[in-house]
Design an enzyme around this catalytic site. Structure first.
Site, PDB file in Angstrom:
ATOM      1  N   ASP A   1       3.408  16.403   0.547  1.00  0.00           N
ATOM      2  CA  ASP A   1       4.198  15.215   0.270  1.00  0.00           C
ATOM      3  C   ASP A   1       5.139  15.480  -0.908  1.00  0.00           C
ATOM      4  OD1 ASP A   1       5.120  12.684   0.730  1.00  0.00           O
ATOM      5  OD2 ASP A   1       3.442  11.649  -0.229  1.00  0.00           O
TER       6      ASP A   1
ATOM      7  N   ILE B   1       3.259   0.788 -13.389  1.00  0.00           N
ATOM      8  CA  ILE B   1       4.379   1.718 -13.489  1.00  0.00           C
ATOM      9  C   ILE B   1       4.677   2.378 -12.161  1.00  0.00           C
ATOM     10  CG2 ILE B   1       4.272   2.214 -15.954  1.00  0.00           C
ATOM     11  CD1 ILE B   1       2.500   4.606 -15.342  1.00  0.00           C
ATOM     12  N   GLY B   2       3.892   2.093 -11.161  1.00  0.00           N
ATOM     13  CA  GLY B   2       4.175   2.682  -9.850  1.00  0.00           C
ATOM     14  C   GLY B   2       3.290   2.076  -8.788  1.00  0.00           C
TER      15      GLY B   2
ATOM     16  N   GLY C   1      -2.358   2.809  -3.859  1.00  0.00           N
ATOM     17  CA  GLY C   1      -2.628   1.663  -4.720  1.00  0.00           C
ATOM     18  C   GLY C   1      -1.607   1.603  -5.839  1.00  0.00           C
ATOM     19  N   LYS C   2      -1.984   0.938  -6.904  1.00  0.00           N
ATOM     20  CA  LYS C   2      -1.038   0.786  -8.012  1.00  0.00           C
ATOM     21  C   LYS C   2      -1.359   1.734  -9.156  1.00  0.00           C
ATOM     22  CE  LYS C   2       0.165  -3.960  -7.110  1.00  0.00           C
ATOM     23  NZ  LYS C   2      -0.177  -5.371  -7.336  1.00  0.00           N
ATOM     24  N   VAL C   3      -0.323   2.083  -9.874  1.00  0.00           N
ATOM     25  CA  VAL C   3      -0.499   2.924 -11.048  1.00  0.00           C
ATOM     26  C   VAL C   3      -0.150   2.104 -12.285  1.00  0.00           C
ATOM     27  CG1 VAL C   3       0.096   5.090 -12.167  1.00  0.00           C
ATOM     28  CG2 VAL C   3       0.179   4.929  -9.677  1.00  0.00           C
TER      29      VAL C   3
ATOM     30  N   LYS D   1      -4.469   5.249 -11.971  1.00  0.00           N
ATOM     31  CA  LYS D   1      -4.146   4.979 -10.575  1.00  0.00           C
ATOM     32  C   LYS D   1      -5.357   4.330  -9.931  1.00  0.00           C
ATOM     33  CE  LYS D   1      -3.030   8.078  -6.819  1.00  0.00           C
ATOM     34  NZ  LYS D   1      -2.357   9.323  -6.523  1.00  0.00           N
TER      35      LYS D   1
ATOM     36  N   GLY E   1       2.028   2.938  -4.733  1.00  0.00           N
ATOM     37  CA  GLY E   1       2.091   3.896  -3.634  1.00  0.00           C
ATOM     38  C   GLY E   1       1.147   3.477  -2.527  1.00  0.00           C
ATOM     39  N   GLY E   2       1.058   4.303  -1.514  1.00  0.00           N
ATOM     40  CA  GLY E   2       0.177   4.002  -0.401  1.00  0.00           C
ATOM     41  C   GLY E   2      -1.264   3.846  -0.855  1.00  0.00           C
TER      42      GLY E   2
END
Ligand SMILES: *[C@@H]1O[C@H](CO)[C@@H](O)[C@H](O)[C@H]1NC(C)=O
Ligand SMILES: *[C@@H]1O[C@H](CO)[C@@H](O)[C@H](O)[C@H]1NC(C)=O
Ligand SMILES: *[C@@H]1O[C@H](CO)[C@@H](O)[C@H](O)[C@H]1NC(C)=O
Ligand SMILES: *[C@@H]1O[C@H](CO)[C@@H](O)[C@H](O)[C@H]1NC(C)=O
Ligand SMILES: *[C@@H]1O[C@H](CO)[C@@H](O)[C@H](O)[C@H]1NC(C)=O
Ligand SMILES: *[C@@H]1O[C@H](CO)[C@@H](O)[C@H](O)[C@H]1NC(C)=O
Length: 836
Positions: free
Chosen positions: A617, A499-500, A505-507, A521, A502-503
């Site tokens: 952030d 579902i996401g 890793g994956k969610v 995550k 990012g820097g």
């Protein structure tokens, strides 16, 4: 359905109980709660009255809370005996909530005496006691001895409420009496001498201390009624290594208290007017030490307070002696006359911190003669206190109920003391209470564990069948996911469940066995930066909890994995609702609600704990929405703890997301909360315009949203760039105020930007302007006026937070959260007042 909470408020008590002391004690504590738990009548002990807690709680008593009383005559005949005849028995997690009138250091005293009541054998109880900030007792078992147990803690309460929670580890918890009492601010100062290596310790004011020994050396038992802060001081004989080496001395004159030294609250006269003195001190044969020995936990640090008062000398500068803690000489040729500015019989104390690596199984304190030539050997000690420093920032305790489910989240954390590594660990526990049979399944879903630092995480014994491991005295506790469970929950980290990205890793979306949805995550194990961020996030989230911050449910570090498990946010990121997807446009009101929620989350980050936390952030992709579009701030991987009081910024390498970066931070690499305010200002523009913050495909002047937006705002034509889908629905005055708020947030210099709290107020105002019918409020220059009101509102908010926890409210927040209800109430008053 089990409702496991007990929220009691004790507003009234403080007025009552403080009256009793005014005649004797100088110090009148702003907060003084004395409760005889489980008692139906008030109980008077000496000059103090412990209130019955039944009258206050009867309407709230749940089946789990039993008022027990002992029928037997086994109750100790001690001074506190009458308090021990009744207890409140908990069969589920429960808490007492106290309103705190004055933040700062307080004593929390707990009285326990296990007895049998009906079919409850309190001796079998095993439980945890925690405040919202710190775990006081872990797997505590007041059993076996069938004697009374008394625990005293001293902690700095920095919120408007104290939530004291009792969590049975097995089946039962109980408490016989509770005291919560303010202590003078100067009782525990921030600094102390470190025993070894000799240096200065600072940061005591934030530490929670547990009193383990409090001794009136050379004197009798001092009971609470004879003490200025209702403490108990015991005689020292039991701790003395060799009683023949000391003699007791008693002084009948007046004890002096000198400004800057001890006060009558530091210790009462009855401690200073008695002492142990080296035996044979009037001869030159006194060439030995008198020493006291106290059991201690290896692995804990202690604060040792020594009380002195020269009640033996006939004239000044006669008494010189050495003081040793362990084998370390901490005071050399100590001359009390000089330390008390040439006075005798003047109370004096000194504080030492002995760190865990200097403690084996006991702490020794010795007084020995000076080696100076021209003085007779002598030495005295009047009093001694040993307090264990409870490391770790403890547990946060949150109740959440939604629909049929009751979800408990317990976050605990520990500061590991292993070598260099200081690491905080959290645990989160979650129990679905839909059906009883679910419970056994749930307990398998979670695995309690114990840690003393990150290293032991990877070397400590592990089981994956849910065995409870025993915890060290310092260890906090919690729950850690087995990797296999997360594999199962995420369909073996199915790429289709992502579902996401990012820097870090994956969610993945995950579904636990009890059908709870979670967001999983999974960090890239190879990334060192990832490891730091993993730690930061666990550390921060375990300390923080707020309706508008995404909750961490647990984590997994098995097989070098770095996996964080969060509550699932059904509606995804704010960004996805603004552009780049097919999702329907959010209305202006919905957008404002989201901004206000996120602002609250950030405001809490900045002000909710002792040190401000800077998110670093802030962006629309880090603001998540739950199924009701409630906004929560997420992703604390880059967060930094803010400046100490004496600094104004944190200097740090620039991190964050392009397009949202505070230009001042970029230029000077100095981070303050105002950097988040800037980024949030960009988010506000993004919400208004529904376009990416950097869009390289656009003509040059339009690429950067912050620049583009400010250009139009300064021209007073912000309406030109509003998201076309909602442009017609925004009232001009609402937009105008919104534009001004954005402009302030985006000011070049941090000092010119409002605080997050001010931003929040302004957004509330924008919302009011949108909702009010008349255009009479168009003159909107409200920042100052609103800010003045905020302290008042805080107060209202905190009082209302007492009766939280009806099914349907989603969180019990004990932090000074600006509650929705009270805030808009005050707001509408404000608006109405203005309209006249
Ligand atoms: C306990 O004392 C308080 C204050 O004196 C009083 O208001 C209350 O009614 C008493 N409760 C009982 C059960 O006697
Ligand atoms: C309590 O903690 C706060 C914040 O850390 C600090 O400002 C205050 O001085 C402390 N109070 C005491 C009595 O230590
Ligand atoms: C404690 O106070 C009582 C009276 O209030 C007094 O008789 C007794 O001597 C005191 N004890 C000490 C140790 O001061
Ligand atoms: C305590 O006393 C014993 C003898 O009774 C002695 O050997 C020991 O060294 C003493 N310990 C301290 C710390 O003085
Ligand atoms: C020392 O004091 C004791 C009593 O405290 C007394 O009996 C003895 O005579 C004194 N000795 C000297 C040398 O003064
Ligand atoms: C007292 O104890 C300390 C530390 O154990 C030791 O160094 C010192 O020699 C002792 N003094 C005497 C007179 O025994």
């Amino acid at each position: 359905m089990a409702i496991r909470k007990l929220q009691l408020a004790f507003f009234i008590i403080y007025t009552i109980s403080s009256l009793h002391h005014s005649c004797r004690a100088q110090y009148s504590p702003p907060d003084s709660y004395l409760i005889d738990c489980g008692s139906r009548t008030n109980t008077t002990i000496g000059q103090r009255t412990f209130l019955a807690d039944t009258s206050l709680s009867s309407s709230l008593t749940t089946p789990q809370d039993i008022l027990g009383s002992s029928s037997s005559n086994s109750i100790p005949s001690s001074i506190n005996g009458p308090l021990l005849q009744t207890a409140r028995i908990f069969t589920g997690p429960s808490s007492y909530t106290f309103q705190i009138q004055k933040q700062g250091r307080h004593f929390i005293r707990l009285h326990f005496f296990p007895f049998s009541y009906q079919n409850y054998d309190l001796a079998t109880a095993k439980f945890d006691v925690s405040t919202q900030d710190v775990v006081l007792l872990t797997d505590f078992t007041p059993n076996g001895k069938s004697s009374a147990l008394f625990k005293e803690y001293s902690l700095n309460i920095t919120s408007d409420t104290l939530v004291l929670s009792f969590m049975p580890s097995q089946n039962l918890a109980f408490v016989n009496a509770i005291e919560v009492i303010s202590v003078p601010d100067n009782l525990i100062s921030d600094t102390a001498q470190v025993v070894n290596p000799a240096s200065q310790y600072s940061g005591l004011s934030e530490q929670t201390l547990e009193t383990v020994y409090r001794v009136n050396v050379g004197g009798p038992l001092v009971t609470p009624d004879n003490d200025t802060l209702w403490r108990t001081w015991v005689n020292d004989q039991d701790y003395m290594n060799n009683t023949k080496l000391a003699k007791d001395v008693v002084f009948t004159g007046k004890i002096n208290y000198m400004k800057g030294l001890a006060t009558p609250e530091t210790a009462p006269d009855s401690v200073y007017n008695t002492a142990a003195e080296l035996a044979m001190s009037n001869t030159s044969n006194a060439a030995f030490n008198m020493s006291w020995q106290f059991d201690a936990n290896a692995g804990s640090s202690y604060l040792i307070r020594l009380h002195f008062c020269d009640i033996v000398s006939k004239s000044l500068n006669q008494l010189y002696f050495n003081v040793y803690i362990g084998s370390w000489l901490v005071l050399h040729d100590m001359d009390l006359s000089t330390l008390t500015q040439n006075s005798l019989a003047t109370a004096y104390f000194t504080d030492y911190v002995i760190s865990s690596d200097n403690i084996a199984q006991s702490i020794h304190v010795s007084i020995g003669p000076s080696t100076l030539d021209n003085v007779l050997p002598d030495g005295i000690l009047n009093g001694l206190e040993i307090m264990q420093i409870i490391t770790g920032s403890g547990s946060a305790f949150t109740v959440r109920s939604s629909g049929k489910k009751n979800l408990w989240v317990i976050l605990g954390s520990v500061i590991g003391s292993v070598a260099i590594v200081i690491f905080l660990v959290i645990l989160a526990c979650m129990c679905m209470k839909k059906k009883k049979k679910m419970e056994s399944q749930t307990s398998k879903t979670w695995m309690p564990f114990s840690v003393n630092g990150f290293t032991s995480l990877s070397t400590g014994s592990r089981t994956s069948n849910g065995t409870t491991l025993t915890l060290g005295p310092n260890g906090s506790y919690g729950y850690r996911f087995a990797f296999s469970l997360l594999q199962e929950a995420t369909n073996n980290f199915d790429e289709n469940w992502v579902i996401g990205v990012g820097g870090f890793g994956k969610v993945y979306k995950g579904i636990l066995r009890d059908e709870t949805k979670v967001a999983v995550k999974r960090g890239n194990p190879k990334s060192q930066q990832g490891l730091n961020e993993f730690r930061t996030e666990i550390e921060l989230l375990s300390r923080l909890r707020h309706r508008h911050l995404v909750s961490l449910i647990g984590y997994c570090d098995e097989r070098n994995e770095m996996i964080l498990v969060y509550e699932y946010m059904e509606k995804g990121t704010l960004k996805s609702h603004l552009y780049g997807t097919d999702l329907p446009a959010l209305s202006w009101k919905q957008r404002l609600d989201v901004c206000i929620g996120a602002a609250r989350g950030l405001h809490y980050l900045h002000t909710g704990s002792a040190k401000a936390i800077i998110h670093r952030d802030v962006k629309s992709a880090n603001i998540l929405l739950d199924e009701n579009l409630l906004a929560k701030v997420s992703d604390f991987g880059l967060s930094k703890t803010g400046p100490e009081l004496d600094q104004t910024h944190v200097s740090t390498a620039v991190k964050g997301s392009f397009g949202y970066l505070d230009p001042e931070y970029f230029r000077r690499q100095q981070l303050t909360e105002k950097s988040d305010v800037y980024s949030f200002g960009v988010v506000l523009l993004e919400v208004l315009c529904a376009r990416p913050v950097i869009d390289p495909t656009l003509p040059r002047e339009m690429v950067n949203l912050a620049e583009w937006g400010m250009k139009w705002q300064k021209r007073g034509e912000l309406q030109q760039i509003v998201d076309q889908r909602i442009a017609g629905t925004i009232k001009p005055e609402s937009l105008k105020k919104f534009g001004l708020t954005v402009e302030k947030c985006l000011a070049d210099y941090g000092v010119e930007r409002p605080s997050m709290g001010d931003v929040l107020w302004n957004l509330e105002y924008v919302q009011q302007l949108q909702e009010t019918d008349s255009g009479a409020n168009s003159e909107v220059n409200s920042i100052n006026r609103i800010v003045e009101l905020s302290s008042h509102v805080h107060h209202v908010g905190s009082q209302e937070s007492v009766d939280l926890g009806e099914p349907g409210t989603s969180y019990a927040h004990n932090e000074p959260d600006l509650s929705d209800v009270s805030m808009s109430r005050v707001f509408s008053q404000l608006i109405k007042a203005e309209g006249r």
